[in-house]
Each structure stands twice: as structure tokens, then as C-alpha cells.
Design an enzyme around this catalytic site. Structure first.
Site, PDB file in Angstrom:
ATOM      1  N   GLY A  37      89.927 -61.600 -64.265  1.00 48.09           N
ATOM      2  CA  GLY A  37      89.451 -61.954 -65.601  1.00 48.09           C
ATOM      3  C   GLY A  37      89.233 -63.452 -65.681  1.00 48.09           C
ATOM      4  NE  ARG A  38      94.316 -67.388 -65.983  1.00 45.46           N
ATOM      5  CZ  ARG A  38      94.887 -67.598 -67.169  1.00 45.46           C
ATOM      6  NH1 ARG A  38      94.477 -68.593 -67.922  1.00 45.46           N
ATOM      7  NH2 ARG A  38      95.870 -66.820 -67.585  1.00 45.46           N
ATOM      8  CB  CYS A  76      99.423 -77.502 -91.999  1.00 42.75           C
ATOM      9  SG  CYS A  76      97.969 -77.895 -92.957  1.00 42.75           S
ATOM     10  CD  GLU A  77     101.980 -73.761 -86.919  1.00 43.78           C
ATOM     11  OE1 GLU A  77     102.449 -73.879 -85.770  1.00 43.78           O
ATOM     12  OE2 GLU A  77     101.760 -72.688 -87.472  1.00 43.78           O
ATOM     13  CE1 TYR A 119      93.452 -63.174 -70.730  1.00 41.99           C
ATOM     14  CE2 TYR A 119      93.014 -64.765 -68.994  1.00 41.99           C
ATOM     15  CZ  TYR A 119      93.276 -63.471 -69.395  1.00 41.99           C
ATOM     16  OH  TYR A 119      93.361 -62.475 -68.452  1.00 41.99           O
TER      17      TYR A 119
HETATM   18  C1  LIG Z   1      95.380 -59.637 -67.702  1.00 42.15           C
HETATM   19  C2  LIG Z   1      95.178 -58.620 -66.655  1.00 42.15           C
HETATM   20  C3  LIG Z   1      94.234 -58.829 -65.640  1.00 42.15           C
HETATM   21  C4  LIG Z   1      93.441 -60.101 -65.500  1.00 42.15           C
HETATM   22  O1  LIG Z   1      94.218 -61.197 -65.132  1.00 42.15           O
HETATM   23  P1  LIG Z   1      93.493 -62.600 -64.825  1.00 42.15           P
HETATM   24  O2  LIG Z   1      94.622 -63.519 -64.569  1.00 42.15           O
HETATM   25  O3  LIG Z   1      92.719 -62.959 -66.020  1.00 42.15           O
HETATM   26  O4  LIG Z   1      92.649 -62.394 -63.621  1.00 42.15           O
HETATM   27  C5  LIG Z   1      94.022 -57.812 -64.734  1.00 42.15           C
HETATM   28  N1  LIG Z   1      94.710 -56.646 -64.796  1.00 42.15           N
HETATM   29  C6  LIG Z   1      95.626 -56.426 -65.754  1.00 42.15           C
HETATM   30  C7  LIG Z   1      96.345 -55.136 -65.771  1.00 42.15           C
HETATM   31  C8  LIG Z   1      95.901 -57.394 -66.713  1.00 42.15           C
HETATM   32  O5  LIG Z   1      96.821 -57.176 -67.647  1.00 42.15           O
END
Ligand SMILES: *Cc1c(COP(=O)(O)O)cnc(C)c1O
Length: 421
Positions: free
Chosen positions: A277-278, A346-347, A375
Site C-alpha cells: 500500500g504505502r 486547537c491542540e 495514509y
Molecule cells: C495495511 C495492510 C497492508 C499494507 O501495508 P503497507 O505498509 O501500506 O504496504 C497490507 N495488508 C494488510 C493485511 C494490511 O493490514
């Protein structure tokens, strides 16, 4: 590598000057680069060339349908963690057979709708969940393809809030109990066990924890096969980290990760799924903001921006670092001065960076947060009744708003006042 570069002294997203987008949509906003998204997807796809595999983008990182469609057209599947994500992926045109459903707390309703709509597999995380899915599948007169997520008890050596592969974490079943749980699954007629799943955490900056986890997974595959289970698919999760600070050592590349996968698991002949993902979205997105005020404090100066913790929570939530750069390229040799970079919420937690050296800046200047594609927008809220900020996508010399800024009326009119008031 990304496609956000200075050209003629001005930061661009691919071929579009960011100042042009800011003038059109107003600040703050997120902007994504199509070329960067596609390049990151291709790196993973190529890293597993020659191995039967599917890259399932973990869409919780950044889930705008324009991003999903871009990646799906390149061949990506999706990893979803809720019915909402499942429906969003389907709406973006992703076929059910390319969607895997992860998550520790799937409800029967989520299972039913995904199973009826079409799904590649459920990554099941507990025995009660197995029982629930079995009941749903039997009720629908079908069989649910599943992997079982095992918790390999390895230290991902990442931030505690995003480590998931230690035995004390809520995720998966303990690897020591895997044989028992697989035997249980095999007795449930509504389930078809197709493989094993692991995911040990996020923002991993070394390969060693993956190597440990995958070695355990290889051993487990052989044990379960000897027990008579047809283990033919391995889902390896996501987690490969990205360089948030240009000054730091770079984390391993997808190519190295791919080599590790071949070395540790290649001999098993399984179909491989990965869920990055990241690394796909992180450096493919910027958060754009303007300086509202420069404020002199007692012994420190503050840069007050029009973006806040509700727009990008990572610094407040994970102590995350983002490189923060002006859109007008600083003169060579321009003297930097330290600022606390904050938003208007306001934090005190609404602080993006402390004592960060910044080149000379003025009120109204445009500023970019790098590495904000993952994210970022997905974790935004309307805290302080600040509207969710728009998302923009760039492709070459074109840009399009892919989620517009809601109006104040839209936000306020979502409330309903009880009759008795
Ligand atoms: C969050 C997550 C990912 C992705 O993780 P990244 O660090 O963004 O690559 C993949 N699989 C599961 C099950 C997750 O919870």
C-alpha cells in the site's frame, strides 16, 4: 523516485506547475502523480516476474477511485479491509476475482455481500471468524475461498502502532496453533482453504523481519501439505517502507524484496500475492498548503499553515516525518532558519515538525509535504469543522479534481436536529 521535481525554479507534478493547481482548486489539497503510481506498481510486478503472482494494492493507503482505476488498468488486484472498500473497488471497475478481503473483524454482513458479489479470497484471522464465514457461505449455498492469517511472532522493527506480526498483536492465529486451526477449517464444508496469509507490519525499513517470517511460512507450508492441505497460494501482506526523509538511508527496493521472496518461498511452487500500500501511494502524493502566518514565539518561530492534523494525521499519530518544501525553489545557498510548523487546530498535537530548518518564507507561500500519498487523505477528518480537502490527480500535462472540497452547507446539513429541540 517520484515525479515531483523543480523545473525552472518551480515545483511541478509531472508537467503541471503546482502553483497552477493551487490557483484552480485552492489550498490545502492532495495531489497524486499517475506516473509515480504506475512506476511503483510496475516495480513490484517486475520484481515477481516469472513467478505466478498478483499484486493486490492495499487500498486503505489511498482509496480514491481514480487511483484504484489507474492501478487496476495496469493489472493490479486490491486488498480490502471493509465492505466500504470492497464496494469502492467494485465501483472503480475491479473484478471480484482480483479482490482479497483482509481484516480482523469482518462482520457476517460484510462477508455475505462480498461473497455474493464475487471475491478472490477471504484472509481469515480467527476460528470464530471461520465459523461465521462457514455459516454465511452455507446459507448462500456456496463455498468461500480462504487463507488463514498466521502470526509468525517476528519483530517488524517498526513503529509500535503499525507492527502486526508479534504474538501480542491482535492479528492472525498464533503460528504454533496453525495445524489445529487448519484441521478445523478443513472440517467446515462452507470453506475451501487455498493458502496461508501473513502481514507483519507497515513501514519496514529492512528485509530481515520479512526473511524471518517467510522462512517460518515456508516451513508451515510443508507441514500443512504433509497434513493433507492443498496449500497453493501464499499471501505475503504488505509493509515495505518508503524513504520519508531524503537525508536518511533508503529502505530496501521492491527488486530486493522480490529476490527474497523467490529465495525463501520460490521452491514451493505456490501462487504469490503481495499487498503493498504505502510504497505504491506514499511518494506518489503531496499535500499542498499555504503559509497563513509567520509568528514569533518565545525563543522559537512558528510557521502557521492552512493544513492541519485533521488533514494529515501521521505526524501527530505516528511521530511521522515528512519532508516539507517550498514550491518556489530556494536560491542556492539561501540561509535556513528553524521553525515549528503547525496547523490552525486547537491542540498542541497539531504540529507537523519541530525546529525544522526552512528556507526564507513569506505569508501566502505555497508549501508541499512530500510522501503524503499514503495514509494521508484516507485518514483525514472534519475535526474543527474543517472540510475534507480535495484530491487532484495529474497525468502528464493534465490534471483533474478527483474529489472536490465539500461545501460548508453539505457538512452542516448532515446533522439532524431531534424534533424535541
Ligand atoms: C495495511 C495492510 C497492508 C499494507 O501495508 P503497507 O505498509 O501500506 O504496504 C497490507 N495488508 C494488510 C493485511 C494490511 O493490514
Amino acid at each position: 523516485m517520484d515525479h515531483f521535481l523543480y523545473r525552472n525554479g518551480a515545483l511541478h507534478a509531472e508537467d503541471v506547475p503546482l502553483s497552477e493547481i493551487a490557483a484552480a482548486v485552492g489550498t490545502p489539497f492532495y495531489v497524486y502523480s499517475t506516473a509515480t503510481l504506475l512506476r511503483h506498481y510496475a516495480l513490484f510486478d517486475e520484481a515477481l516476474a516469472g513467478v505466478d503472482h498478483l499484486v493486490c494494492y492495499a487500498m486503505k493507503a489511498a482509496s480514491n477511485q481514480a487511483i484504484l482505476k489507474t492501478l487496476a488498468q495496469a493489472g493490479a488486484g486490491m486488498d480490502v479491509v471493509s465492505l466500504g472498500e470492497y464496494l469502492r473497488a467494485r465501483a472503480a471497475g475491479v473484478p471480484g476475482e482480483k479482490i482479497v478481503f483482509s481484516g480482523v473483524g469482518k462482520t457476517a454482513d460484510e462477508m455475505r455481500r462480498a461473497l455474493a458479489g464475487g471475491i478472490r479470497q477471504f484472509n481469515v484471522e480467527s476460528e470464530p471468524e471461520m465459523e461465521a464465514l462457514n455459516a454465511v457461505a452455507r446459507d448462500l449455498g456456496t463455498v468461500a475461498p480462504v487463507t488463514i492469517r498466521v502470526n509468525p511472532d517476528v519483530d517488524a522493527r517498526t513503529h509500535a502502532k503499525i507492527a502486526t506480526g508479534k504474538s501480542e498483536n491482535k492479528f492472525g492465529i498464533p503460528i504454533a496453533r496453525a495445524r489445529q486451526v487448519y484441521a478445523h477449517a478443513a472440517r467446515l464444508p462452507g470453506l475451501e482453504v487455498v493458502g496461508i496469509d501473513v502481514h507483519i507490519g507497515s513501514q519496514l525499513t529492512e528485509l530481515e523481519p520479512f526473511a524471518q517470517a517467510y522462512a517460518k511460512l515456508a516451513g508451515l507450508t510443508e507441514t500443512l501439505r504433509a497434513d493433507g492441505h492443498d496449500i497453493r497460494r501464499l499471501d505475503l501482506g504488505g509493509g515495505l517502507g518508503i524513504p520519508y526523509a531524503r537525508s536518511n538511508a533508503a529502505p530496501p527496493l521492491p527488486t530486493d524484496y522480490g529476490r527474497l521472496i523467490r529465495d525463501t518461498l520460490g521452491h514451493l511452487g505456490c501462487e504469490i500475492e503481495i499487498e503493498p500500500g504505502r510504497l505504491i501511494a506514499g511518494n506518489a502524493g503531496l499535500m499542498m498548503t499555504r503559509v497563513i502566518y509567520l509568528k514569533q514565539g518565545e525563543g522559537r518561530d512558528f510557521l502557521i499553515l492552512d493544513a492541519a492534523m485533521n488533514d494529515l494525521i501521521r505526524p501527530a499519530m505516528y511521530d511521522a516525518h515528512h519532508d516539507i518544501v517550498p514550491v518556489i525553489e530556494p536560491e542556492p545557498g539561501a540561509e535556513a532558519a528553524p521553525y515549528d510548523i503547525v496547523g490552525p487546530v486547537c491542540e498542541t498535537g497539531d504540529t507537523f515538525a519541530r525546529q525544522r530548518p526552512m528556507p526564507p518564507l513569506r505569508q501566502g507561500d505555497l508549501i508541499a509535504f512530500r510522501g503524503a500519498g499514503a495514509y494521508g487523505a484516507v485518514m483525514a477528518s472534519e475535526y474543527n469543522t474543517r472540510p475534507l480537502i480535495p484530491e487532484v490527480m495529474v497525468k502528464g500535462d493534465q490534471f483533474a479534481v478527483i474529489r472536490r472540497r465539500p461545501t460548508f452547507d453539505e457538512i452542516i446539513n448532515r446533522d439532524t436536529i431531534p424534533e424535541w429541540l
